[in-house]
Design a protein around this motif. Sequence first.
Motif, PDB file in Angstrom:
ATOM      1  N   PRO A  36       3.259 -11.322   6.582  1.00 46.61           N
ATOM      2  CA  PRO A  36       2.053 -11.158   7.403  1.00 46.61           C
ATOM      3  C   PRO A  36       1.500 -12.463   7.962  1.00 46.61           C
ATOM      4  CG  PRO A  36       1.649 -10.497   5.118  1.00 46.61           C
ATOM      5  CD  PRO A  36       3.086 -10.864   5.223  1.00 46.61           C
ATOM      6  N   GLY A  37       1.913 -13.592   7.426  1.00 44.44           N
ATOM      7  CA  GLY A  37       1.414 -14.876   7.893  1.00 44.44           C
ATOM      8  C   GLY A  37       2.158 -15.436   9.098  1.00 44.44           C
ATOM      9  N   THR A  38       3.233 -14.758   9.514  1.00 48.25           N
ATOM     10  CA  THR A  38       4.013 -15.247  10.655  1.00 48.25           C
ATOM     11  C   THR A  38       4.074 -14.172  11.731  1.00 48.25           C
ATOM     12  OG1 THR A  38       6.100 -14.437   9.747  1.00 48.25           O
ATOM     13  CG2 THR A  38       5.437 -16.673   9.133  1.00 48.25           C
ATOM     14  N   SER A  39       4.651 -14.516  12.882  1.00 45.51           N
ATOM     15  CA  SER A  39       4.792 -13.511  13.935  1.00 45.51           C
ATOM     16  C   SER A  39       5.884 -12.527  13.524  1.00 45.51           C
ATOM     17  CB  SER A  39       5.116 -14.166  15.278  1.00 45.51           C
ATOM     18  OG  SER A  39       6.337 -14.849  15.199  1.00 45.51           O
ATOM     19  N   GLY A  40       5.737 -11.309  13.950  1.00 46.15           N
ATOM     20  CA  GLY A  40       6.683 -10.254  13.594  1.00 46.15           C
ATOM     21  C   GLY A  40       5.970  -9.122  12.879  1.00 46.15           C
ATOM     22  N   ASP A  41       6.698  -8.016  12.713  1.00 47.26           N
ATOM     23  CA  ASP A  41       6.061  -6.862  12.088  1.00 47.26           C
ATOM     24  C   ASP A  41       5.941  -7.054  10.574  1.00 47.26           C
ATOM     25  OD1 ASP A  41       8.868  -6.601  11.924  1.00 47.26           O
ATOM     26  OD2 ASP A  41       8.741  -4.440  11.671  1.00 47.26           O
ATOM     27  N   TYR A  42       4.916  -6.436  10.024  1.00 47.54           N
ATOM     28  CA  TYR A  42       4.656  -6.516   8.590  1.00 47.54           C
ATOM     29  C   TYR A  42       4.051  -5.196   8.129  1.00 47.54           C
ATOM     30  CZ  TYR A  42      -0.238  -6.996   9.817  1.00 47.54           C
ATOM     31  OH  TYR A  42      -1.490  -6.763  10.325  1.00 47.54           O
ATOM     32  N   THR A  43       4.170  -4.933   6.848  1.00 45.41           N
ATOM     33  CA  THR A  43       3.498  -3.809   6.205  1.00 45.41           C
ATOM     34  C   THR A  43       2.950  -4.312   4.876  1.00 45.41           C
ATOM     35  OG1 THR A  43       5.056  -2.248   7.198  1.00 45.41           O
ATOM     36  CG2 THR A  43       3.725  -1.441   5.359  1.00 45.41           C
ATOM     37  N   ILE A  44       1.656  -4.083   4.659  1.00 46.88           N
ATOM     38  CA  ILE A  44       1.018  -4.505   3.414  1.00 46.88           C
ATOM     39  C   ILE A  44       0.217  -3.344   2.838  1.00 46.88           C
ATOM     40  CG2 ILE A  44       0.851  -6.937   4.063  1.00 46.88           C
ATOM     41  CD1 ILE A  44      -2.100  -6.489   4.749  1.00 46.88           C
ATOM     42  N   ARG A  45      -0.115  -3.458   1.574  1.00 46.06           N
ATOM     43  CA  ARG A  45      -1.081  -2.555   0.946  1.00 46.06           C
ATOM     44  C   ARG A  45      -2.230  -3.400   0.436  1.00 46.06           C
ATOM     45  NH1 ARG A  45       2.687   1.879  -2.229  1.00 46.06           N
ATOM     46  NH2 ARG A  45       3.619   2.707  -0.300  1.00 46.06           N
ATOM     47  N   LEU A  46      -3.425  -2.856   0.593  1.00 45.10           N
ATOM     48  CA  LEU A  46      -4.619  -3.485   0.046  1.00 45.10           C
ATOM     49  C   LEU A  46      -5.228  -2.532  -0.970  1.00 45.10           C
ATOM     50  CD1 LEU A  46      -6.206  -4.915   3.324  1.00 45.10           C
ATOM     51  CD2 LEU A  46      -4.896  -6.157   1.594  1.00 45.10           C
ATOM     52  N   SER A  47      -5.630  -3.075  -2.089  1.00 44.65           N
ATOM     53  CA  SER A  47      -6.240  -2.291  -3.162  1.00 44.65           C
ATOM     54  C   SER A  47      -7.666  -2.786  -3.371  1.00 44.65           C
ATOM     55  CB  SER A  47      -5.418  -2.466  -4.447  1.00 44.65           C
ATOM     56  OG  SER A  47      -6.063  -1.841  -5.533  1.00 44.65           O
ATOM     57  N   PHE A  48      -8.594  -1.849  -3.458  1.00 45.15           N
ATOM     58  CA  PHE A  48     -10.006  -2.172  -3.646  1.00 45.15           C
ATOM     59  C   PHE A  48     -10.522  -1.480  -4.902  1.00 45.15           C
ATOM     60  CE2 PHE A  48      -9.052  -1.724   0.879  1.00 45.15           C
ATOM     61  CZ  PHE A  48      -9.441  -2.949   1.398  1.00 45.15           C
ATOM     62  N   PRO A  49     -11.277  -2.175  -5.740  1.00 45.95           N
ATOM     63  CA  PRO A  49     -11.880  -1.501  -6.892  1.00 45.95           C
ATOM     64  C   PRO A  49     -13.052  -0.623  -6.444  1.00 45.95           C
ATOM     65  CG  PRO A  49     -12.605  -3.788  -6.810  1.00 45.95           C
ATOM     66  CD  PRO A  49     -11.598  -3.599  -5.694  1.00 45.95           C
ATOM     67  N   ASP A  50     -13.440   0.292  -7.287  1.00 44.62           N
ATOM     68  CA  ASP A  50     -14.578   1.169  -7.004  1.00 44.62           C
ATOM     69  C   ASP A  50     -15.809   0.336  -6.650  1.00 44.62           C
ATOM     70  OD1 ASP A  50     -16.267   3.398  -6.850  1.00 44.62           O
ATOM     71  OD2 ASP A  50     -16.683   3.364  -8.998  1.00 44.62           O
ATOM     72  N   GLY A  51     -16.462   0.698  -5.570  1.00 41.62           N
ATOM     73  CA  GLY A  51     -17.694   0.034  -5.157  1.00 41.62           C
ATOM     74  C   GLY A  51     -17.495  -1.240  -4.356  1.00 41.62           C
ATOM     75  N   TYR A  52     -16.256  -1.623  -4.095  1.00 41.45           N
ATOM     76  CA  TYR A  52     -15.998  -2.855  -3.343  1.00 41.45           C
ATOM     77  C   TYR A  52     -16.563  -2.730  -1.931  1.00 41.45           C
ATOM     78  CZ  TYR A  52     -13.627  -6.985  -1.591  1.00 41.45           C
ATOM     79  OH  TYR A  52     -13.358  -8.220  -1.046  1.00 41.45           O
ATOM     80  N   ARG A  53     -17.156  -3.813  -1.440  1.00 38.55           N
ATOM     81  CA  ARG A  53     -17.687  -3.877  -0.071  1.00 38.55           C
ATOM     82  C   ARG A  53     -17.088  -5.088   0.627  1.00 38.55           C
ATOM     83  NH1 ARG A  53     -19.645   0.611   1.645  1.00 38.55           N
ATOM     84  NH2 ARG A  53     -20.562  -0.609   3.309  1.00 38.55           N
ATOM     85  N   PHE A  54     -16.736  -4.921   1.916  1.00 41.95           N
ATOM     86  CA  PHE A  54     -16.259  -6.080   2.673  1.00 41.95           C
ATOM     87  C   PHE A  54     -17.141  -6.266   3.899  1.00 41.95           C
ATOM     88  CE2 PHE A  54     -13.359  -2.528   3.626  1.00 41.95           C
ATOM     89  CZ  PHE A  54     -13.486  -2.405   5.002  1.00 41.95           C
TER      90      PHE A  54
END
Length: 162
Positions: free
Chosen positions: A71-89
């Motif tokens: 994800p830090g370079t050019s090109g396609d990427y796939t990531i997963r993000l995990s958030f704990p209960d109650g997390y706010r961004f």
Amino acid sequence: MVGTPRKRITLTLAAFALAACAPAATVNQQTAMPMDAATMEMRANTSLSWGDITPPGFSPGMKIAVLHGDPGTSGDYTIRLSFPDGYRFPAHWHPGSEHVTVLSGTFLLSMVTTGGVSAERTYVPGDFLYIPARNPHSGGASGATVIQLHGIGPFAINLGTP
């Protein structure tokens, strides 16, 4: 089509019925690309390597797993993000568009505009979101939540609005 409206409707419905009954399209073996096992990737959920990710201005607790690409370079990427209960961004934006699928939990999202923040919407497993590049958003998670995100890198998180 010629005929009365009823005949046109009947003929149209018949055409849809025939199309629905037709066998599924088959791959032309002469033009199909052979599978290249060296470039195919598979990630078992149980083998994912999760790491902490705390962009400036974000609270700790969010985790990331890279499924494909860098994800830090050019090109396609796939990531997963995990958030704990109650997390706010906080309000932030990305230079590239995002394709997001909620895998578990409840994902909360508001779009941020010059006129304020839209009402927060709730997304549950199976829901898909497309967020165009440079569109600021904020939100969080209700319950432990995992989303899968893919796009074209480099992936970056920028606070505020562009």
